[in-house]
Design a protein around this motif. Structure first.
Motif, PDB file in Angstrom:
ATOM      1  N   PHE A  23       3.160  -1.964   6.524  1.00  0.00           N
ATOM      2  CA  PHE A  23       3.431  -0.725   5.784  1.00  0.00           C
ATOM      3  C   PHE A  23       3.356   0.484   6.720  1.00  0.00           C
ATOM      4  O   PHE A  23       4.194   1.380   6.665  1.00  0.00           O
ATOM      5  CB  PHE A  23       2.430  -0.546   4.635  1.00  0.00           C
ATOM      6  CG  PHE A  23       2.711  -1.416   3.435  1.00  0.00           C
ATOM      7  CD1 PHE A  23       3.990  -1.892   3.165  1.00  0.00           C
ATOM      8  CD2 PHE A  23       1.685  -1.744   2.543  1.00  0.00           C
ATOM      9  CE1 PHE A  23       4.247  -2.691   2.050  1.00  0.00           C
ATOM     10  CE2 PHE A  23       1.930  -2.534   1.425  1.00  0.00           C
ATOM     11  CZ  PHE A  23       3.214  -3.004   1.177  1.00  0.00           C
ATOM     12  N   ARG A  24       2.340   0.527   7.565  1.00  0.00           N
ATOM     13  CA  ARG A  24       2.234   1.654   8.502  1.00  0.00           C
ATOM     14  C   ARG A  24       3.458   1.723   9.406  1.00  0.00           C
ATOM     15  O   ARG A  24       3.988   2.791   9.676  1.00  0.00           O
ATOM     16  CB  ARG A  24       0.972   1.518   9.366  1.00  0.00           C
ATOM     17  CG  ARG A  24      -0.305   2.020   8.713  1.00  0.00           C
ATOM     18  CD  ARG A  24      -1.471   2.050   9.694  1.00  0.00           C
ATOM     19  NE  ARG A  24      -1.867   0.712  10.126  1.00  0.00           N
ATOM     20  CZ  ARG A  24      -2.741  -0.058   9.494  1.00  0.00           C
ATOM     21  NH1 ARG A  24      -3.339   0.369   8.391  1.00  0.00           N
ATOM     22  NH2 ARG A  24      -3.050  -1.252   9.956  1.00  0.00           N
ATOM     23  N   ARG A  26       6.612   0.389   8.882  1.00  0.00           N
ATOM     24  CA  ARG A  26       7.946   0.527   8.290  1.00  0.00           C
ATOM     25  C   ARG A  26       7.962   1.195   6.919  1.00  0.00           C
ATOM     26  O   ARG A  26       9.029   1.327   6.308  1.00  0.00           O
ATOM     27  CB  ARG A  26       8.589  -0.858   8.159  1.00  0.00           C
ATOM     28  CG  ARG A  26       8.643  -1.639   9.457  1.00  0.00           C
ATOM     29  CD  ARG A  26       9.429  -2.919   9.291  1.00  0.00           C
ATOM     30  NE  ARG A  26       8.788  -4.046   9.944  1.00  0.00           N
ATOM     31  CZ  ARG A  26       8.905  -5.311   9.554  1.00  0.00           C
ATOM     32  NH1 ARG A  26       9.635  -5.612   8.504  1.00  0.00           N
ATOM     33  NH2 ARG A  26       8.286  -6.282  10.210  1.00  0.00           N
ATOM     34  N   GLY A  27       6.804   1.580   6.396  1.00  0.00           N
ATOM     35  CA  GLY A  27       6.759   2.207   5.083  1.00  0.00           C
ATOM     36  C   GLY A  27       6.731   1.186   3.957  1.00  0.00           C
ATOM     37  O   GLY A  27       7.060   0.019   4.152  1.00  0.00           O
ATOM     38  N   ASP A  29       8.631   0.855   1.328  1.00  0.00           N
ATOM     39  CA  ASP A  29       9.948   0.331   0.950  1.00  0.00           C
ATOM     40  C   ASP A  29      10.604  -0.477   2.061  1.00  0.00           C
ATOM     41  O   ASP A  29      11.565  -1.197   1.816  1.00  0.00           O
ATOM     42  CB  ASP A  29      10.895   1.494   0.585  1.00  0.00           C
ATOM     43  CG  ASP A  29      10.507   2.150  -0.728  1.00  0.00           C
ATOM     44  OD1 ASP A  29       9.647   1.592  -1.438  1.00  0.00           O
ATOM     45  OD2 ASP A  29      11.058   3.217  -1.041  1.00  0.00           O
ATOM     46  N   GLY A  30      10.092  -0.358   3.281  1.00  0.00           N
ATOM     47  CA  GLY A  30      10.745  -1.003   4.410  1.00  0.00           C
ATOM     48  C   GLY A  30      10.257  -2.413   4.696  1.00  0.00           C
ATOM     49  O   GLY A  30      10.726  -3.058   5.628  1.00  0.00           O
ATOM     50  N   ILE A 110      -3.425   7.341   6.966  1.00  0.00           N
ATOM     51  CA  ILE A 110      -3.069   8.539   6.191  1.00  0.00           C
ATOM     52  C   ILE A 110      -1.789   9.163   6.747  1.00  0.00           C
ATOM     53  O   ILE A 110      -0.864   9.471   5.998  1.00  0.00           O
ATOM     54  CB  ILE A 110      -4.219   9.568   6.209  1.00  0.00           C
ATOM     55  CG1 ILE A 110      -5.429   9.017   5.449  1.00  0.00           C
ATOM     56  CG2 ILE A 110      -3.778  10.898   5.606  1.00  0.00           C
ATOM     57  CD1 ILE A 110      -6.646   9.926   5.458  1.00  0.00           C
ATOM     58  N   SER A 112       0.548   7.772   8.614  1.00  0.00           N
ATOM     59  CA  SER A 112       1.716   6.895   8.500  1.00  0.00           C
ATOM     60  C   SER A 112       2.282   6.842   7.092  1.00  0.00           C
ATOM     61  O   SER A 112       3.477   6.695   6.912  1.00  0.00           O
ATOM     62  CB  SER A 112       1.366   5.466   8.922  1.00  0.00           C
ATOM     63  OG  SER A 112       1.199   5.385  10.308  1.00  0.00           O
ATOM     64  N   LEU A 113       1.400   6.944   6.088  1.00  0.00           N
ATOM     65  CA  LEU A 113       1.855   6.659   4.730  1.00  0.00           C
ATOM     66  C   LEU A 113       1.820   7.827   3.758  1.00  0.00           C
ATOM     67  O   LEU A 113       2.185   7.683   2.593  1.00  0.00           O
ATOM     68  CB  LEU A 113       1.049   5.478   4.163  1.00  0.00           C
ATOM     69  CG  LEU A 113       1.312   4.154   4.887  1.00  0.00           C
ATOM     70  CD1 LEU A 113       0.384   3.063   4.377  1.00  0.00           C
ATOM     71  CD2 LEU A 113       2.757   3.723   4.689  1.00  0.00           C
ATOM     72  N   ALA A 114       1.394   9.005   4.216  1.00  0.00           N
ATOM     73  CA  ALA A 114       1.309  10.156   3.309  1.00  0.00           C
ATOM     74  C   ALA A 114       2.677  10.474   2.689  1.00  0.00           C
ATOM     75  O   ALA A 114       2.775  10.713   1.482  1.00  0.00           O
ATOM     76  CB  ALA A 114       0.769  11.379   4.043  1.00  0.00           C
ATOM     77  N   GLY A 115       3.708  10.464   3.517  1.00  0.00           N
ATOM     78  CA  GLY A 115       5.038  10.764   3.016  1.00  0.00           C
ATOM     79  C   GLY A 115       5.493   9.776   1.959  1.00  0.00           C
ATOM     80  O   GLY A 115       6.045  10.157   0.929  1.00  0.00           O
ATOM     81  N   ASP A 116       5.240   8.502   2.205  1.00  0.00           N
ATOM     82  CA  ASP A 116       5.598   7.468   1.230  1.00  0.00           C
ATOM     83  C   ASP A 116       4.750   7.561  -0.031  1.00  0.00           C
ATOM     84  O   ASP A 116       5.232   7.331  -1.134  1.00  0.00           O
ATOM     85  CB  ASP A 116       5.389   6.071   1.826  1.00  0.00           C
ATOM     86  CG  ASP A 116       6.405   5.741   2.892  1.00  0.00           C
ATOM     87  OD1 ASP A 116       6.632   6.595   3.769  1.00  0.00           O
ATOM     88  OD2 ASP A 116       6.969   4.645   2.846  1.00  0.00           O
ATOM     89  N   ALA A 117       3.473   7.881   0.154  1.00  0.00           N
ATOM     90  CA  ALA A 117       2.541   7.902  -0.981  1.00  0.00           C
ATOM     91  C   ALA A 117       2.968   8.935  -2.018  1.00  0.00           C
ATOM     92  O   ALA A 117       2.727   8.752  -3.219  1.00  0.00           O
ATOM     93  CB  ALA A 117       1.124   8.190  -0.504  1.00  0.00           C
ATOM     94  N   ILE A 171       2.543  13.689  12.044  1.00  0.00           N
ATOM     95  CA  ILE A 171       3.711  13.380  11.212  1.00  0.00           C
ATOM     96  C   ILE A 171       4.952  14.082  11.757  1.00  0.00           C
ATOM     97  O   ILE A 171       6.013  13.468  11.924  1.00  0.00           O
ATOM     98  CB  ILE A 171       3.458  13.765   9.734  1.00  0.00           C
ATOM     99  CG1 ILE A 171       2.414  12.835   9.109  1.00  0.00           C
ATOM    100  CG2 ILE A 171       4.747  13.732   8.930  1.00  0.00           C
ATOM    101  CD1 ILE A 171       1.893  13.292   7.747  1.00  0.00           C
TER     102      ILE A 171
END
Lengths: 202, 202
Positions: A23-24, A26-27, A29-30, A110, A112-117, A171
């Motif tokens: 997840f970190r 590729r996100g 969804d990736g 945080i 890596s995934l803030a945007g996705d969250a 980021i």
DNA sequence: TGTACATCAGTGAACGCGCGTTCACTGATGTAC
DNA sequence: TGTACATCAGTGAACGCGCGTTCACTGATGTAC
């Protein structure tokens, strides 16, 4: 081939760890469940023995990932540094380095995934918020223990400030790294230099 | 049914605008070409008359989206405010509001897509970097024109600082909004209050 | 200016492919007696 | 302590569905003469 409870729990944790790393990188969804289960060393049909849906794993892996990052911070802050450099400044130097910028899979969850969250449901965001609060507690208690410490409220404000600046810088630096490397470095250096100046004044 | 060149160019722009809005809302991976073409008012087979791939559209829509956001900033900074409040502080108030936090589709493109951009190819990141640089120019030239202005270098440093803090705050506030609304507001308010204090001192 | 033809932005159907999820089956573990 | 059976973490194949991309076709526009 049923497993011992201990083995099953370990396997579950392997899935969570694999998910965190991917997840970190590729996100949310990736990455497919197929990738995650393969990375954890299983066939992907067995996923639903551990989690009821991908969203449940997302929430679990998010909190687990942030807590892992937080433990790295705690360790860094408790370590004595050679020379009289502040452990906090030392940590920021590492955090705002090109090495960390380019290391998605082992870096700050945080950042890596803030945007996705932002686009996830309440459950995932609750995990994210829990992890953020725990990081703020770590930073605030460190600030509160400093020689020139102010009130508890101001320590928390400082912590929020540090979190926003460090994650924001990483980021943005990542978002432009491949397209304009010098801008990317300029962002990291500007924020780090500012921390240096600020912390000498205190 | 071939169209006039003007009409074709307008239709292309419609696709870019639709993509910008949907990408901000749901991220690059969360939107299909089907959705984009439908939103723009076309069937999705025609997409390849305008772009050679989704990635090409991603790069184009990213720069177009950031430039649109930048024009909003330019306008805000050139406007006289009632009372003697600084236009910049006034803009930050709006930027760091709950309204902006909850308005993905019409909000700041940099904040919405920075996390996603980190995982895109060089071309998309070049667009992102171009947009970021143009925003930094706007902020830096505003800072440089302030009464207590320092050097050009320090104006750019201030601009980077502002960009990192505002986008960082919005990104984190969005990541926890559904899971912990009070933490989300605390982040926005802490950063805004800090801008207030800083700008009175100058 | 008229005519003949190439161009190209549309449509709508189809293509592989990967995704999240489901399911029948396996066989060692843990439990009830 | 032994035995009989329910449990459940695995496997591997299958399911719909949505995605990015391709393609044959249409017909008004723009161009060459």
């Amino acid at each position: 081939m049923k497993l011992t409870k201990k083995q099953a729990a370990e396997n579950r944790q392997s899935i969570i760890n694999a998910a965190g790393q991917l997840f970190r990188e590729r996100g949310f969804d990736g990455v497919g469940l197929d990738d995650i289960m393969k990375t954890a060393g299983f066939t992907h049909g067995g996923f639903y023995n551990h989690f009821s849906s991908k969203e449940m794993l997302t929430a679990t892996a998010t909190l687990s990932g942030i807590r892992h990052s937080n433990s790295v911070i705690t360790q860094a802050l408790s370590q004595q540094t050679k020379s009289n450099e502040s452990p906090l400044l030392c940590f920021f130097k590492r955090y705002l380095s090109k090495k960390h910028r380019d290391d998605l899979s082992d870096g700050c969850t945080i950042a890596s995934l803030a945007g996705d969250a932002a686009r996830q449901n309440e459950q995932v965001q609750a995990s994210f918020a829990q992890g953020v609060n725990e990081e703020l507690d770590i930073l605030a208690s460190y600030v509160a223990a400093m020689p020139a410490a102010g009130t508890a409220a101001s320590a928390r404000e400082s912590a929020i400030h540090m979190l926003v600046e460090t994650t924001g810088a990483i980021i943005l630096a990542r978002a432009v790294a491949k397209g304009n490397p010098s801008l990317s470095e300029e962002i990291l250096e500007t924020i780090y230099t500012d921390f240096q100046i600020h912390m000498k004044h205190e």
